[in-house]
Design an enzyme around this catalytic site. Structure first.
Site: not given
Length: 378
Positions: A52, A180, A255
């Protein structure tokens, strides 16, 4: 990360003359360097590029060729990667809330790894991807992040054990936890705190009969930023050492998005208008908030503007080209006096820029050229 791709004024001028302005110049060599450096610093953590942040096809191909996995958030991203030949086993569908039909499509296409953070999501995954491997995303407080993702995502720590047990009872393969810390986290503290939290949940889960084997530490790894002194190598080594201490036998995933693509691109933009408003110079650029500078709005990023001009500095305002008063980029920015036609280089604009750009007001998306393909022609 080590050296950072940056165009010289002469290179920017030559590229603009040949390809026009505005122009995004993307370095795949920088992308490769970023990937290899972060992989080395984090050692046995398997990187999954968060596409993204920048879904440009050359970047996706570069990271795929390097062996990267991919963090995907939509069925569209999944299909893009599969069309490029990426095996679905390298994808993790990490959006904690997904439409049921997208879960079913992803499962049918061969994606077997999913993230969740609620009882409702457990039911959807169990019904549409029976037996899938799942990671419970845990909420971690980090108000100091540039973008605080935990305000929207993640289960509370108090609910973690119940959600793990629920997923197991529905026949899912409960692989582990994910977290995250938030985008552009500038020190290791939030990661170290998160690892301690996850170690406790791992222990408690094992005691109740749900042993966990995998930990996804998310993204948030920073790049060079105006106004901050960030020692990324030291930060990553502290995270790596804590992982080795707390999770020596655990599969480790990450990630990263910005850390891999943020420094891969430079924007070349030109002054197309100049006026004085309330005693201050205003410069209108040919790219703006609805284009490559969209990261100002969506990513809270403060872009650097580099000019070949020298001389006294004046507080000035920079705005984009659209017919919208929202399209003001920077106020009270120190700059030498500029003229219409002057070029500016914007480094480190590879993340959350082109990815969130629009065609609002009839403007085209800013073209992208690959530096390694065009530099010899200058």
């Amino acid at each position: 990360m080590n050296s950072t791709f940056q165009l010289s004024p002469d290179q920017a001028s030559a590229l603009a003359e040949k390809y026009g302005s505005p122009l995004v110049v993307l370095s795949l060599k920088q992308a490769e360097q970023n990937y290899r450096t972060l992989s080395d610093w984090l050692n046995r953590v398997k990187l999954h590029y968060a596409m993204k942040s920048n879904p440009a096809e050359p970047l996706l191909k570069t990271f795929a060729d390097l062996g990267s996995g991919f963090d995907v958030a939509t069925i569209g991203e999944i299909k893009t990667l599969l069309q490029l030949g990426v095996d679905p086993s390298r994808l993790i569908y990490a959006n904690p809330t997904k439409p049921e039909n997208w879960i079913a499509q992803a499962w049918k296409l061969g994606v077997t790894r999913f993230t969740y953070d609620s009882p409702a999501e457990v039911g959807k995954i169990a019904a549409n991807a029976p037996g899938a491997s799942v990671w419970l995303r845990v909420r971690i407080a980090n108000p100091g992040a540039l973008v605080n993702l935990n305000s929207k995502f993640g289960a509370s720590q108090a609910d973690a054990l119940d959600l793990l047990q629920l997923a197991k009872s529905k026949g899912l393969d409960v692989a582990g936890l994910s977290f995250h810390v938030g985008s552009q986290t500038r020190d290791s503290g939030p990661y170290l705190n998160s690892l301690a939290v996850c170690r406790r949940i791992f222990n408690e889960a094992a005691e109740m009969g749900v042993p966990l084997r995998s930990l996804d530490i998310g993204g948030g790894f920073p790049i060079v930023e105006l106004g901050y002194d960030i020692d990324q190598e030291t930060m990553d080594s502290q995270i790596r050492d804590e992982l080795e201490d707390l999770f020596p036998e655990t599969e480790l995933l990450a990630e990263p998005g910005r850390a891999l693509c943020g420094t891969t691109a430079n924007l070349i933009t030109s002054v197309i208008g100049k006026q004085v408003r309330d005693g201050q110079d205003w410069y209108i650029l040919d790219d703006g908030i609805y284009g490559t500078f969209s990261g100002i709005l969506f990513d809270h990023w403060d872009f650097e503007l580099l000019s070949a001009k020298t001389g006294p500095l004046y507080l000035s305002t920079f705005a984009g080209p659209s017919c919208d008063s929202l399209d003001v980029l920077f106020r009270d920015r120190s700059t030498p006096e500029l003229e219409v036609g002057d070029r500016l280089v914007v480094p480190a604009c590879g993340a959350y820029t082109s990815a969130s750009a629009t065609t609002f007001n009839g403007f085209s998306l800013t073209p992208i050229v690959i530096w390694e393909e065009v530099k010899e022609s200058l």
